[in-house]
Design a protein around this motif. Structure first.
Motif, PDB file in Angstrom:
ATOM      1  N   THR A 199      82.189  90.395  26.978  1.00  0.00           N
ATOM      2  CA  THR A 199      81.832  89.956  25.833  1.00  0.00           C
ATOM      3  C   THR A 199      80.696  89.496  25.199  1.00  0.00           C
ATOM      4  O   THR A 199      79.904  88.192  26.423  1.00  0.00           O
ATOM      5  N   ARG A 200      80.977  89.178  24.077  1.00  0.00           N
ATOM      6  CA  ARG A 200      79.664  88.515  23.574  1.00  0.00           C
ATOM      7  C   ARG A 200      78.952  86.637  23.685  1.00  0.00           C
ATOM      8  O   ARG A 200      78.276  86.375  24.768  1.00  0.00           O
ATOM      9  N   ALA A 201      80.790  86.488  23.861  1.00  0.00           N
ATOM     10  CA  ALA A 201      81.085  84.672  24.501  1.00  0.00           C
ATOM     11  C   ALA A 201      80.757  84.208  26.036  1.00  0.00           C
ATOM     12  O   ALA A 201      79.815  83.698  26.055  1.00  0.00           O
ATOM     13  N   GLU A 202      80.894  85.158  26.636  1.00  0.00           N
ATOM     14  CA  GLU A 202      80.707  85.254  28.142  1.00  0.00           C
ATOM     15  C   GLU A 202      79.070  85.580  27.975  1.00  0.00           C
ATOM     16  O   GLU A 202      78.587  84.793  28.919  1.00  0.00           O
ATOM     17  N   GLY A 203      78.408  86.627  27.736  1.00  0.00           N
ATOM     18  CA  GLY A 203      77.579  86.920  27.488  1.00  0.00           C
ATOM     19  C   GLY A 203      76.329  84.984  27.368  1.00  0.00           C
ATOM     20  O   GLY A 203      75.598  84.640  28.070  1.00  0.00           O
TER      21      GLY A 203
ATOM     22  N   PRO B 173      86.685  86.317  21.785  1.00  0.00           N
ATOM     23  CA  PRO B 173      88.037  87.416  23.049  1.00  0.00           C
ATOM     24  C   PRO B 173      86.576  87.204  23.897  1.00  0.00           C
ATOM     25  O   PRO B 173      85.595  87.358  24.746  1.00  0.00           O
ATOM     26  N   THR B 174      87.659  87.626  25.206  1.00  0.00           N
ATOM     27  CA  THR B 174      87.209  87.528  26.356  1.00  0.00           C
ATOM     28  C   THR B 174      87.174  89.056  27.061  1.00  0.00           C
ATOM     29  O   THR B 174      88.183  90.283  27.088  1.00  0.00           O
ATOM     30  N   SER B 175      86.674  88.988  28.163  1.00  0.00           N
ATOM     31  CA  SER B 175      86.657  91.079  28.528  1.00  0.00           C
ATOM     32  C   SER B 175      87.863  90.855  29.474  1.00  0.00           C
ATOM     33  O   SER B 175      88.442  90.108  29.951  1.00  0.00           O
ATOM     34  N   ARG B 176      88.280  91.809  29.632  1.00  0.00           N
ATOM     35  CA  ARG B 176      89.630  91.964  30.422  1.00  0.00           C
ATOM     36  C   ARG B 176      90.129  91.793  32.465  1.00  0.00           C
ATOM     37  O   ARG B 176      88.642  92.255  32.327  1.00  0.00           O
ATOM     38  N   PRO B 177      90.776  90.746  32.631  1.00  0.00           N
ATOM     39  CA  PRO B 177      90.929  90.865  33.267  1.00  0.00           C
ATOM     40  C   PRO B 177      91.277  91.837  34.949  1.00  0.00           C
ATOM     41  O   PRO B 177      91.231  92.628  33.909  1.00  0.00           O
ATOM     42  N   LEU B 178      90.777  92.042  35.945  1.00  0.00           N
ATOM     43  CA  LEU B 178      90.555  92.795  36.832  1.00  0.00           C
ATOM     44  C   LEU B 178      92.574  93.680  37.303  1.00  0.00           C
ATOM     45  O   LEU B 178      93.363  92.381  36.758  1.00  0.00           O
TER      46      LEU B 178
ATOM     47  N   ARG C 111      73.694  85.377  20.681  1.00  0.00           N
ATOM     48  CA  ARG C 111      72.802  84.702  20.418  1.00  0.00           C
ATOM     49  C   ARG C 111      71.924  83.982  20.886  1.00  0.00           C
ATOM     50  O   ARG C 111      72.391  83.656  22.278  1.00  0.00           O
ATOM     51  N   VAL C 112      70.744  83.487  20.510  1.00  0.00           N
ATOM     52  CA  VAL C 112      70.430  82.541  21.334  1.00  0.00           C
ATOM     53  C   VAL C 112      70.084  80.496  21.133  1.00  0.00           C
ATOM     54  O   VAL C 112      70.404  80.083  22.545  1.00  0.00           O
TER      55      VAL C 112
END
Length: 410
Positions: free
Chosen positions: A115-119, A175-180, A323-324
């Protein structure tokens, strides 16, 4: 100031006109600086970075990144609040240096693995210098001190990990990416299963995959080379018009009352723009200045990385919605943490007898600042570092997985 502001447009226009004027007024200086930047890019950055970017693209295409993601999921998500694929970015970023982590984070974001936040969390703490630069070029090449290399490497990478632990709280409500998905299969088998599925989803023949990997790597490296040349010219022009001397004097007046040695003012201004010039200027301060201050400033400059690297990262991240601003704040925090850690760990690290008489087989710059080893020496040592980091992460992840026992509801 909004990017749509007419005042910002005026400032950018005046800056561009001033830069053109300086280029016209100092053509010989500009030419020599451009040649120097081109030489550094062609003889150091290009051969050291190209293999890693190409191999990273291929590893993504054949699913190895997803294999690593499943394997490191039990470690990366609890510690850094990023999916397991972030472990691959951490490995490549720590071993091959900036801005490789930004490139890999962008690719994972484009694939929907982040996700954007995780990136933003991931690129903020994985953008570091590689060990060959920190130990070889800075500590041994500039300071001629192997022992200092261990101090710089320790403070640089430990502070990066601390930064990652702090940045796990960045954007907590996004939001976060879906866990495995968990199943009855052992973790290594689930990793192989994920790798196979990722390769099938990609679907590109190996020849096409390799061709596109080379094209992507060349495009990225041409962009990096352009930034290196531009900032080399700009910094040299600032030297020619004595702007750096003025900024150094102002910084010395501002930091003097806080007990900061004024001898480092010029090094900090140089490091603000370009990390190599800043580290070299730090090594040239008088011997009367305490060595712990020198090590702290050098560690901060290496962790800050310079506006040249930030421009490269910003250009790469602009391909996504990452975002930078969080990255820039992280670089400032990384510099502060690295300097602070240097003061705390200086005595324990320098008084340890294990450091004395140790030989570090890393590439060294010659008098012109160019690596004297071949690209294979650089690539093999960086690969060794990547393998060691990945092995440690995988062992830690398996240990966490084996020691964690879920609570069952009765």
């Amino acid at each position: 100031m909004s990017r749509h502001s007419p005042f910002l447009t005026l400032v950018l226009a005046l800056s561009a006109i001033a830069l053109v004027t300086m280029l016209v007024a100092h053509p010989q200086t500009s030419f020599e600086a451009a040649v120097r930047g081109l030489k550094i890019w062609w003889e150091v950055v290009f051969p050291a970075t190209l293999p890693f970017i190409v191999l990273s693209e291929i590893l993504m295409g054949v699913g190895v990144v997803h294999f690593v993601g499943v394997l490191l999921e039990p470690l990366m998500r609890p510690l850094f609040n990023v999916p397991g694929t972030g472990g691959f970015v951490l490995t490549m970023g720590f071993s091959s240096g900036y801005p490789v982590a930004a490139k890999l984070t962008t690719r994972l974001r484009e694939q929907g693995s982040l996700t954007r936040a995780e990136g933003e969390r991931l690129v903020s703490f994985t953008t570091t210098g590689d060990p060959l630069f920190v130990i070889g070029a800075v500590a041994i090449g500039f300071f001629h001190n192997e022992q200092l290399g261990f101090v710089l490497a320790f403070t640089h990478y430990v502070s990066a990990v601390i930064l990652g632990l702090l940045y796990r709280f960045h954007a907590p409500f996004e939001p976060t990416s879906r866990p495995l998905d968990r199943n009855h299969l052992p973790l290594p088998l689930r990793a192989l299963q994920a790798m196979h599925r990722a390769r099938l989803r990609d679907g590109r023949p190996f020849g096409r995959l390799m061709g596109e990997a080379v094209q992507s790597a060349l495009h990225t490296l041409l962009m990096i080379g352009g930034f290196i040349i531009v900032f080399s010219v700009v910094i040299q022009l600032f030297e020619a018009i004595r702007l750096t001397d003025l900024l150094s004097a102002l910084l010395s007046v501002f930091l003097g009352p806080f007990g900061f040695p004024p001898a480092f003012s010029k090094a900090i201004i140089a490091g603000l723009f370009e990390v190599t010039l800043g580290a070299q200027a730090t090594s040239e301060v008088p011997d009367s200045v305490s060595m712990v201050w020198t090590a702290a400033v050098a560690s901060a400059i290496v962790s800050w990385a310079g506006l040249s690297v930030h421009a490269q990262v910003a250009s790469i991240l602009s391909q996504t919605d990452i975002r930078v601003a969080p990255y820039l704040l992280a670089r400032l925090l990384h510099a502060v943490l690295a300097a602070f850690l240097t003061f705390i760990c200086w005595k324990p690290l320098t008084e340890n007898a294990w450091f004395f008489g140790t030989s570090i087989p890393v590439f060294l710059p010659n008098e012109a600042g160019i690596a004297v080893h071949t690209w294979w020496d650089t690539f093999s040592q960086s690969s060794l570092a990547a393998g060691a980091i990945l092995t440690v992460l995988a062992a830690a992840s398996l240990l966490v997985k084996l020691s964690w026992k879920p609570t069952r509801l009765r």
